[in-house]
Design a protein around this motif. Structure first.
Motif, PDB file in Angstrom:
ATOM      1  N   TYR A 165     -20.040  -1.902 -35.547  1.00 37.69           N
ATOM      2  CA  TYR A 165     -18.930  -1.737 -34.612  1.00 37.69           C
ATOM      3  C   TYR A 165     -18.081  -2.988 -34.754  1.00 37.69           C
ATOM      4  O   TYR A 165     -18.524  -4.096 -34.426  1.00 37.69           O
ATOM      5  N   LEU A 166     -16.868  -2.817 -35.260  1.00 36.42           N
ATOM      6  CA  LEU A 166     -15.988  -3.943 -35.544  1.00 36.42           C
ATOM      7  C   LEU A 166     -14.627  -3.716 -34.894  1.00 36.42           C
ATOM      8  O   LEU A 166     -14.111  -2.595 -34.910  1.00 36.42           O
ATOM      9  N   ALA A 167     -14.049  -4.779 -34.350  1.00 34.16           N
ATOM     10  CA  ALA A 167     -12.749  -4.681 -33.691  1.00 34.16           C
ATOM     11  C   ALA A 167     -11.848  -5.814 -34.169  1.00 34.16           C
ATOM     12  O   ALA A 167     -12.309  -6.919 -34.475  1.00 34.16           O
ATOM     13  N   GLY A 168     -10.549  -5.534 -34.212  1.00 30.17           N
ATOM     14  CA  GLY A 168      -9.571  -6.544 -34.612  1.00 30.17           C
ATOM     15  C   GLY A 168      -9.117  -6.372 -36.044  1.00 30.17           C
ATOM     16  O   GLY A 168      -9.818  -5.793 -36.877  1.00 30.17           O
ATOM     17  N   VAL A 169      -7.955  -6.898 -36.342  1.00 27.19           N
ATOM     18  CA  VAL A 169      -7.359  -6.748 -37.666  1.00 27.19           C
ATOM     19  C   VAL A 169      -8.236  -7.371 -38.741  1.00 27.19           C
ATOM     20  O   VAL A 169      -8.575  -6.738 -39.748  1.00 27.19           O
ATOM     21  N   ASP A 170      -8.628  -8.614 -38.540  1.00 29.87           N
ATOM     22  CA  ASP A 170      -9.391  -9.311 -39.582  1.00 29.87           C
ATOM     23  C   ASP A 170     -10.770  -8.702 -39.775  1.00 29.87           C
ATOM     24  O   ASP A 170     -11.233  -8.551 -40.914  1.00 29.87           O
TER      25      ASP A 170
ATOM     26  N   ALA B 277     -12.180  -6.349 -43.410  1.00 32.70           N
ATOM     27  CA  ALA B 277     -13.172  -6.926 -44.323  1.00 32.70           C
ATOM     28  C   ALA B 277     -14.438  -6.092 -44.309  1.00 32.70           C
ATOM     29  O   ALA B 277     -14.932  -5.714 -43.234  1.00 32.70           O
ATOM     30  N   LEU B 278     -14.983  -5.804 -45.480  1.00 32.12           N
ATOM     31  CA  LEU B 278     -16.239  -5.064 -45.569  1.00 32.12           C
ATOM     32  C   LEU B 278     -17.417  -6.032 -45.480  1.00 32.12           C
ATOM     33  O   LEU B 278     -17.329  -7.185 -45.902  1.00 32.12           O
ATOM     34  N   GLY B 279     -18.521  -5.553 -44.916  1.00 29.47           N
ATOM     35  CA  GLY B 279     -19.739  -6.348 -44.907  1.00 29.47           C
ATOM     36  C   GLY B 279     -19.868  -7.318 -43.764  1.00 29.47           C
ATOM     37  O   GLY B 279     -20.766  -8.161 -43.764  1.00 29.47           O
ATOM     38  N   THR B 280     -18.988  -7.262 -42.757  1.00 30.75           N
ATOM     39  CA  THR B 280     -19.101  -8.146 -41.602  1.00 30.75           C
ATOM     40  C   THR B 280     -19.983  -7.497 -40.535  1.00 30.75           C
ATOM     41  O   THR B 280     -20.274  -6.308 -40.582  1.00 30.75           O
ATOM     42  N   SER B 281     -20.399  -8.290 -39.557  1.00 30.87           N
ATOM     43  CA  SER B 281     -21.305  -7.813 -38.509  1.00 30.87           C
ATOM     44  C   SER B 281     -20.651  -7.957 -37.146  1.00 30.87           C
ATOM     45  O   SER B 281     -19.816  -8.846 -36.936  1.00 30.87           O
ATOM     46  N   PRO B 282     -21.022  -7.105 -36.192  1.00 32.16           N
ATOM     47  CA  PRO B 282     -20.472  -7.249 -34.838  1.00 32.16           C
ATOM     48  C   PRO B 282     -20.899  -8.564 -34.211  1.00 32.16           C
ATOM     49  O   PRO B 282     -21.992  -9.072 -34.478  1.00 32.16           O
ATOM     50  N   GLY B 283     -20.028  -9.116 -33.370  1.00 32.59           N
ATOM     51  CA  GLY B 283     -20.314 -10.402 -32.741  1.00 32.59           C
ATOM     52  C   GLY B 283     -19.777 -10.471 -31.331  1.00 32.59           C
ATOM     53  O   GLY B 283     -19.588  -9.447 -30.662  1.00 32.59           O
ATOM     54  N   VAL B 284     -19.494 -11.686 -30.894  1.00 33.20           N
ATOM     55  CA  VAL B 284     -19.082 -11.899 -29.493  1.00 33.20           C
ATOM     56  C   VAL B 284     -17.566 -11.871 -29.330  1.00 33.20           C
ATOM     57  O   VAL B 284     -17.067 -12.061 -28.219  1.00 33.20           O
ATOM     58  N   ARG B 285     -16.836 -11.629 -30.433  1.00 36.25           N
ATOM     59  CA  ARG B 285     -15.378 -11.535 -30.305  1.00 36.25           C
ATOM     60  C   ARG B 285     -14.999 -10.459 -29.302  1.00 36.25           C
ATOM     61  O   ARG B 285     -15.538  -9.353 -29.315  1.00 36.25           O
ATOM     62  N   ARG B 286     -14.038 -10.791 -28.435  1.00 34.69           N
ATOM     63  CA  ARG B 286     -13.625  -9.845 -27.396  1.00 34.69           C
ATOM     64  C   ARG B 286     -12.415  -9.047 -27.858  1.00 34.69           C
ATOM     65  O   ARG B 286     -11.535  -9.547 -28.557  1.00 34.69           O
ATOM     66  N   ILE B 287     -12.382  -7.794 -27.449  1.00 34.31           N
ATOM     67  CA  ILE B 287     -11.336  -6.869 -27.867  1.00 34.31           C
ATOM     68  C   ILE B 287     -10.009  -7.251 -27.213  1.00 34.31           C
ATOM     69  O   ILE B 287      -9.953  -7.567 -26.016  1.00 34.31           O
TER      70      ILE B 287
ATOM     71  N   PRO C  61      -7.457  -2.560 -33.765  1.00 38.77           N
ATOM     72  CA  PRO C  61      -8.111  -1.432 -34.435  1.00 38.77           C
ATOM     73  C   PRO C  61      -9.624  -1.582 -34.341  1.00 38.77           C
ATOM     74  O   PRO C  61     -10.154  -2.695 -34.243  1.00 38.77           O
ATOM     75  N   VAL C  62     -10.330  -0.464 -34.348  1.00 37.43           N
ATOM     76  CA  VAL C  62     -11.788  -0.430 -34.256  1.00 37.43           C
ATOM     77  C   VAL C  62     -12.331   0.458 -35.371  1.00 37.43           C
ATOM     78  O   VAL C  62     -11.782   1.533 -35.641  1.00 37.43           O
ATOM     79  N   ILE C  63     -13.406   0.008 -36.036  1.00 40.28           N
ATOM     80  CA  ILE C  63     -14.209   0.858 -36.915  1.00 40.28           C
ATOM     81  C   ILE C  63     -15.585   0.965 -36.288  1.00 40.28           C
ATOM     82  O   ILE C  63     -16.268  -0.042 -36.086  1.00 40.28           O
ATOM     83  N   CYS C  64     -15.996   2.179 -35.966  1.00 33.88           N
ATOM     84  CA  CYS C  64     -17.293   2.428 -35.333  1.00 33.88           C
ATOM     85  C   CYS C  64     -18.110   3.329 -36.256  1.00 33.88           C
ATOM     86  O   CYS C  64     -17.864   4.531 -36.346  1.00 33.88           O
ATOM     87  N   ASP C  65     -19.061   2.732 -36.963  1.00 32.32           N
ATOM     88  CA  ASP C  65     -19.911   3.438 -37.926  1.00 32.32           C
ATOM     89  C   ASP C  65     -21.321   3.482 -37.347  1.00 32.32           C
ATOM     90  O   ASP C  65     -21.955   2.443 -37.184  1.00 32.32           O
TER      91      ASP C  65
END
Length: 365
Positions: A202-207, A211-221, A226-230
């Motif tokens: 679950y990734l949020a934000g432009v950056d 980018a492929l291969g990143t992990s969800p973290g504490v960044r706030r929406i 944009p969101v990718i939810c796989d």
């Protein structure tokens, strides 16, 4: 319900002129015996080697596993359970080898043994001196699903869909990626009625989404992110999979153009998927459709799914195999651009006699 799958393994043994299959991956053990091996914490420190499924060409089936993996064993399954965890010092490797020897004597295992070369433990080589690889033949036999597998995959797909529906309501400004993902996971596990191993992101934000291969973290929406939810949960040994893309707030025009291209390419896949089509041609049609819009993706167009989250076939340009009825395929076109963000749209599709049955139940809008 495992007999039909065991018969598939026996067909592979006949093809390879082997007498026994000894399977050593958790997904193959589940496929052959129905036994779900815990995987969420990785290999257990209380095992002497991977759980093994034995399948004989003449009908016998057996399982070797540690006592920490032995919960819910079927009484009809021949099993050798060894001490991996105890209130004292134990030598798990010695106990494992002894259990394998007992199983081999119990089932009269001998002759040519087919193994999964990528996972077969070297500690057993002297116990099984004549063995041959069966990895590729087994992968292809597992690609076409039985009726019981399709039912199990449909249940897993419904759990993934519940997570995707929850993601839309849980994705709010000033909530962190981890918080949203934890909420999604709770919804899926409540739907499944069990703890689910989970792959995806679950990734949020432009950056983050570009980018492929990143992990969800504490960044706030943030507003407009944009969101990718796989989401790929494992339910009772079978995996569901899915991916949705959306924005929290109004999307940029550039992001919306990417999203429309990926979604329309997925709809093209649903409308054109059919038995007899080569995977190579199917992949090319999807990539060409996105390229017309000025986009491309650096990963496969999709993959099979079953007791493993990624199974053969992979939908890639070099794969010349034919698509067959009752394959279950993930199709996942996407696009990723720095400064704009990323999108990926993925449904779980069963190949029918005439086309595609969409197994995941969430909407792209």
């Amino acid at each position: 319900m495992t007999k039909d799958r065991q018969d598939r393994i026996r067909d592979v043994l006949s093809e390879l002129r082997a007498d026994w299959a000894v399977l050593s991956t958790s997904d193959a053990v589940c496929y052959a015996t129905g036994k779900v091996i815990p995987i969420e914490t990785g290999p257990s420190p209380f095992t002497g080697g991977p759980a093994l499924a034995f399948v004989g060409r003449q009908g016998a089936v057996g399982l070797v596993c540690s006592n920490v993996e032995a919960a819910d064993l079927s009484g009809s399954l021949e099993a050798e359970v060894y001490a991996g965890f105890a209130g004292d010092i134990v030598d798990q490797i010695v106990n494992y080898r002894a259990a394998v020897q007992r199983m081999m004597r119990r089932l009269n295992v001998g002759g040519v043994i087919a193994v999964q070369m990528g996972s077969h433990p070297a500690s057993l080589n002297e116990l099984m001196p004549i063995f041959i690889p069966m990895d590729h033949a087994l992968d292809r036999a597992r690609a076409v699903k039985t009726s019981s597998e399709i039912l199990a995959l449909r249940i897993a797909a419904s759990v993934a869909s519940a997570g995707q529906i929850a993601a839309r309501s849980l994705s709010c400004v000033d909530v962190s990626e981890i918080e949203v993902l934890n909420g999604i996971r709770a919804v899926m596990e409540q739907k499944a009625g069990e703890r689910c191993a989970l792959a995806g992101e679950y990734l949020a934000g432009v950056d983050h989404t570009a980018a492929l291969g990143t992990s969800p973290g504490v960044r706030r929406i943030l507003e407009g992110d944009p969101v990718i939810c796989d989401l790929a949960p494992r339910v009772a040994g079978y995996w569901g999979d899915s991916c949705n893309s959306f924005t929290v707030g109004a999307p940029s025009d550039a992001w919306r153009k990417m999203y429309d291209s990926a979604r329309d390419t997925l709809m093209l896949a649903i409308s054109t998927l059919r038995p007899g089509l080569t995977i190579q041609a199917f992949d090319a049609a999807l990539r060409t459709n996105m390229q017309r819009d000025g986009f491309s993706y650096p990963h496969h167009s999709g993959h099979g799914i079953g007791t493993s989250v990624h199974e053969w076939p992979r939908i890639v340009p070099q794969e010349g195999a034919l698509i067959e009825e009752n394959m279950v395929l993930m199709v996942e076109p996407g696009a990723y651009l720095p400064g704009i963000g990323g999108v990926r749209c993925e449904h779980m599709l069963r190949v029918t006699a005439t086309g595609a049955d969409v197994m995941t139940e969430f909407k792209f809008d």
